[in-house]
Design a protein around this motif. Structure first.
Motif, PDB file in Angstrom:
ATOM      1  N   SER A 152       0.832  -1.209   0.000  1.00  0.00           N
ATOM      2  CA  SER A 152       0.000   0.000   0.000  1.00  0.00           C
ATOM      3  C   SER A 152       0.864   1.256   0.000  1.00  0.00           C
ATOM      4  CB  SER A 152      -0.949  -0.002   1.197  1.00  0.00           C
ATOM      5  OG  SER A 152      -0.246   0.173   2.406  1.00  0.00           O
ATOM      6  N   LYS A 153       2.044   1.217   0.624  1.00  0.00           N
ATOM      7  CA  LYS A 153       2.945   2.371   0.586  1.00  0.00           C
ATOM      8  C   LYS A 153       3.466   2.602  -0.830  1.00  0.00           C
ATOM      9  CE  LYS A 153       4.494   2.502   5.346  1.00  0.00           C
ATOM     10  NZ  LYS A 153       5.651   2.554   6.244  1.00  0.00           N
ATOM     11  N   ILE A 154       3.756   1.524  -1.544  1.00  0.00           N
ATOM     12  CA  ILE A 154       4.220   1.648  -2.931  1.00  0.00           C
ATOM     13  C   ILE A 154       3.111   2.255  -3.794  1.00  0.00           C
ATOM     14  CG2 ILE A 154       4.888   0.299  -4.971  1.00  0.00           C
ATOM     15  CD1 ILE A 154       6.346  -1.612  -2.983  1.00  0.00           C
ATOM     16  N   THR A 155       1.891   1.791  -3.604  1.00  0.00           N
ATOM     17  CA  THR A 155       0.751   2.325  -4.357  1.00  0.00           C
ATOM     18  C   THR A 155       0.527   3.801  -4.029  1.00  0.00           C
ATOM     19  OG1 THR A 155      -0.273   0.145  -4.368  1.00  0.00           O
ATOM     20  CG2 THR A 155      -1.714   2.011  -4.829  1.00  0.00           C
ATOM     21  N   THR A 156       0.643   4.161  -2.755  1.00  0.00           N
ATOM     22  CA  THR A 156       0.476   5.556  -2.350  1.00  0.00           C
ATOM     23  C   THR A 156       1.539   6.438  -2.992  1.00  0.00           C
ATOM     24  OG1 THR A 156      -0.518   4.910  -0.251  1.00  0.00           O
ATOM     25  CG2 THR A 156       0.421   7.118  -0.362  1.00  0.00           C
ATOM     26  N   ALA A 157       2.786   5.980  -2.995  1.00  0.00           N
ATOM     27  CA  ALA A 157       3.866   6.769  -3.595  1.00  0.00           C
ATOM     28  C   ALA A 157       3.626   6.966  -5.089  1.00  0.00           C
ATOM     29  CB  ALA A 157       5.214   6.095  -3.357  1.00  0.00           C
ATOM     30  N   SER A 158       3.205   5.922  -5.791  1.00  0.00           N
ATOM     31  CA  SER A 158       2.933   6.043  -7.228  1.00  0.00           C
ATOM     32  C   SER A 158       1.801   7.031  -7.491  1.00  0.00           C
ATOM     33  CB  SER A 158       2.570   4.681  -7.811  1.00  0.00           C
ATOM     34  OG  SER A 158       3.649   3.791  -7.704  1.00  0.00           O
ATOM     35  N   THR A 159       0.775   7.001  -6.667  1.00  0.00           N
ATOM     36  CA  THR A 159      -0.359   7.918  -6.824  1.00  0.00           C
ATOM     37  C   THR A 159       0.068   9.355  -6.547  1.00  0.00           C
ATOM     38  OG1 THR A 159      -1.881   6.159  -6.179  1.00  0.00           O
ATOM     39  CG2 THR A 159      -2.702   8.420  -6.029  1.00  0.00           C
ATOM     40  N   GLN A 160       0.867   9.557  -5.501  1.00  0.00           N
ATOM     41  CA  GLN A 160       1.319  10.907  -5.186  1.00  0.00           C
ATOM     42  C   GLN A 160       2.228  11.457  -6.285  1.00  0.00           C
ATOM     43  OE1 GLN A 160       2.963  10.375  -1.218  1.00  0.00           O
ATOM     44  NE2 GLN A 160       1.139  11.291  -0.303  1.00  0.00           N
ATOM     45  N   VAL A 161       3.076  10.613  -6.862  1.00  0.00           N
ATOM     46  CA  VAL A 161       3.941  11.059  -7.960  1.00  0.00           C
ATOM     47  C   VAL A 161       3.085  11.514  -9.140  1.00  0.00           C
ATOM     48  CG1 VAL A 161       5.572  10.256  -9.717  1.00  0.00           C
ATOM     49  CG2 VAL A 161       6.022   9.792  -7.317  1.00  0.00           C
ATOM     50  N   LYS A 162       2.033  10.773  -9.454  1.00  0.00           N
ATOM     51  CA  LYS A 162       1.142  11.171 -10.555  1.00  0.00           C
ATOM     52  C   LYS A 162       0.473  12.507 -10.258  1.00  0.00           C
ATOM     53  CE  LYS A 162       0.205   6.511 -12.193  1.00  0.00           C
ATOM     54  NZ  LYS A 162      -0.777   5.426 -12.294  1.00  0.00           N
ATOM     55  N   LEU A 163       0.028  12.710  -9.030  1.00  0.00           N
ATOM     56  CA  LEU A 163      -0.587  13.972  -8.643  1.00  0.00           C
ATOM     57  C   LEU A 163       0.408  15.120  -8.774  1.00  0.00           C
ATOM     58  CD1 LEU A 163      -3.004  15.430  -6.910  1.00  0.00           C
ATOM     59  CD2 LEU A 163      -1.343  15.167  -5.084  1.00  0.00           C
ATOM     60  N   LEU A 164       1.620  14.931  -8.292  1.00  0.00           N
ATOM     61  CA  LEU A 164       2.638  15.981  -8.369  1.00  0.00           C
ATOM     62  C   LEU A 164       3.054  16.248  -9.815  1.00  0.00           C
ATOM     63  CD1 LEU A 164       4.784  14.978  -5.271  1.00  0.00           C
ATOM     64  CD2 LEU A 164       3.274  16.964  -5.482  1.00  0.00           C
ATOM     65  N   ARG A 165       3.126  15.194 -10.635  1.00  0.00           N
ATOM     66  CA  ARG A 165       3.454  15.389 -12.052  1.00  0.00           C
ATOM     67  C   ARG A 165       2.414  16.270 -12.728  1.00  0.00           C
ATOM     68  NH1 ARG A 165       4.273   9.913 -15.044  1.00  0.00           N
ATOM     69  NH2 ARG A 165       4.467  11.351 -16.788  1.00  0.00           N
ATOM     70  N   GLY A 166       1.144  16.022 -12.430  1.00  0.00           N
ATOM     71  CA  GLY A 166       0.075  16.839 -13.000  1.00  0.00           C
ATOM     72  C   GLY A 166       0.191  18.296 -12.579  1.00  0.00           C
ATOM     73  N   ALA A 167       0.524  18.524 -11.319  1.00  0.00           N
ATOM     74  CA  ALA A 167       0.687  19.894 -10.836  1.00  0.00           C
ATOM     75  C   ALA A 167       1.874  20.575 -11.519  1.00  0.00           C
ATOM     76  CB  ALA A 167       0.867  19.888  -9.318  1.00  0.00           C
ATOM     77  N   ILE A 168       2.969  19.840 -11.717  1.00  0.00           N
ATOM     78  CA  ILE A 168       4.142  20.408 -12.392  1.00  0.00           C
ATOM     79  C   ILE A 168       3.808  20.743 -13.844  1.00  0.00           C
ATOM     80  CG2 ILE A 168       6.475  19.873 -13.214  1.00  0.00           C
ATOM     81  CD1 ILE A 168       6.834  18.294 -10.576  1.00  0.00           C
ATOM     82  N   GLU A 169       3.044  19.896 -14.497  1.00  0.00           N
ATOM     83  CA  GLU A 169       2.634  20.191 -15.874  1.00  0.00           C
ATOM     84  C   GLU A 169       1.757  21.433 -15.924  1.00  0.00           C
ATOM     85  OE1 GLU A 169       3.719  19.033 -18.651  1.00  0.00           O
ATOM     86  OE2 GLU A 169       4.849  17.321 -17.875  1.00  0.00           O
ATOM     87  N   ASN A 170       0.910  21.646 -14.922  1.00  0.00           N
ATOM     88  CA  ASN A 170       0.103  22.862 -14.868  1.00  0.00           C
ATOM     89  C   ASN A 170       0.975  24.095 -14.698  1.00  0.00           C
ATOM     90  OD1 ASN A 170      -2.373  21.627 -15.248  1.00  0.00           O
ATOM     91  ND2 ASN A 170      -2.723  21.335 -13.054  1.00  0.00           N
ATOM     92  N   VAL A 171       2.019  23.994 -13.896  1.00  0.00           N
ATOM     93  CA  VAL A 171       2.968  25.102 -13.751  1.00  0.00           C
ATOM     94  C   VAL A 171       3.590  25.417 -15.106  1.00  0.00           C
ATOM     95  CG1 VAL A 171       5.210  25.773 -12.778  1.00  0.00           C
ATOM     96  CG2 VAL A 171       3.496  24.705 -11.320  1.00  0.00           C
ATOM     97  N   ARG A 172       4.009  24.378 -15.810  1.00  0.00           N
ATOM     98  CA  ARG A 172       4.633  24.593 -17.124  1.00  0.00           C
ATOM     99  C   ARG A 172       3.678  25.279 -18.089  1.00  0.00           C
ATOM    100  NH1 ARG A 172       4.677  22.502 -22.075  1.00  0.00           N
ATOM    101  NH2 ARG A 172       3.289  20.810 -21.504  1.00  0.00           N
ATOM    102  N   LEU A 173       2.418  24.883 -18.076  1.00  0.00           N
ATOM    103  CA  LEU A 173       1.437  25.516 -18.961  1.00  0.00           C
ATOM    104  C   LEU A 173       1.238  26.987 -18.616  1.00  0.00           C
ATOM    105  CD1 LEU A 173      -1.236  22.685 -19.201  1.00  0.00           C
ATOM    106  CD2 LEU A 173       0.340  23.442 -21.002  1.00  0.00           C
ATOM    107  N   ASP A 174       1.214  27.314 -17.325  1.00  0.00           N
ATOM    108  CA  ASP A 174       0.987  28.707 -16.913  1.00  0.00           C
ATOM    109  C   ASP A 174       2.236  29.563 -17.049  1.00  0.00           C
ATOM    110  OD1 ASP A 174      -1.614  28.063 -16.319  1.00  0.00           O
ATOM    111  OD2 ASP A 174      -1.308  27.931 -14.156  1.00  0.00           O
ATOM    112  N   VAL A 175       3.368  29.064 -16.558  1.00  0.00           N
ATOM    113  CA  VAL A 175       4.591  29.868 -16.492  1.00  0.00           C
ATOM    114  C   VAL A 175       5.399  29.770 -17.782  1.00  0.00           C
ATOM    115  CG1 VAL A 175       6.758  30.163 -15.193  1.00  0.00           C
ATOM    116  CG2 VAL A 175       4.648  29.664 -13.984  1.00  0.00           C
TER     117      VAL A 175
END
Length: 151
Positions: A46-69
């Motif tokens: 479950s920790k591995i699954t949580t880490a993978s999910t959090q990485v996907k969430l953070l990747r999406g946020a970073i892509e949003n930064v790239r689109l805006d900035v």
């Protein structure tokens, strides 16, 4: 006379004997020995699954930064750019954050996520957890998870 006999005879109190208690403890120990390792392997998964999910969430946020900035956060800005605008006023005017509702989470092993430029296989950035051991490389739950840095 029977009333006098009842008063003089000691009454036995209900309870468990020491032998009965030991038998119950041995049974509980055997069950814990059989079930415990299976439950702990599920916790690791479950920790591995949580880490993978959090990485996907953070990747999406970073892509949003790239689109805006117009660019990915620099290595110096790192994941802090998801919460705070860039120092450059021209970029700060395009920043539409914060891009996360809460602070940047730690990975499930209480270590910060790693961010660097560039990423492996043509990704613009690397974002990953070092796994359970907190060090590069590893197998099982110690394996690095996410978009790894270029070698």
């Amino acid at each position: 006379m029977s009333a006098n006999l009842a008063q003089t005879r000691p009454q036995r109190q209900g309870g468990f004997t020491l032998l009965e208690m030991l038998v119950v403890l041995v049974i509980i120990g055997l069950l814990a020995g059989l079930v415990g390792p299976r439950l702990f392997s599920k916790v690791d998964q479950s920790k591995i699954t949580t880490a993978s999910t959090q990485v996907k969430l953070l990747r999406g946020a970073i892509e949003n930064v790239r689109l805006d900035v117009g660019r990915y956060p620099t290595a110096e800005e790192g994941l802090a750019l998801l919460s705070k605008p860039p120092a450059d006023p021209a970029l700060a005017s395009r920043w539409r954050g914060p891009y996360l509702e809460d602070a940047v989470p730690l990975d499930p092993w209480n270590n910060p996520y790693q961010y660097s430029l560039p990423g492996q296989e043509g990704h613009g950035f690397a974002l990953y957890s070092l796994g359970a051991d907190g060090q590069r490389g590893g197998d099982g739950d110690a394996k690095d998870l996410g978009v790894l840095p270029a070698q």
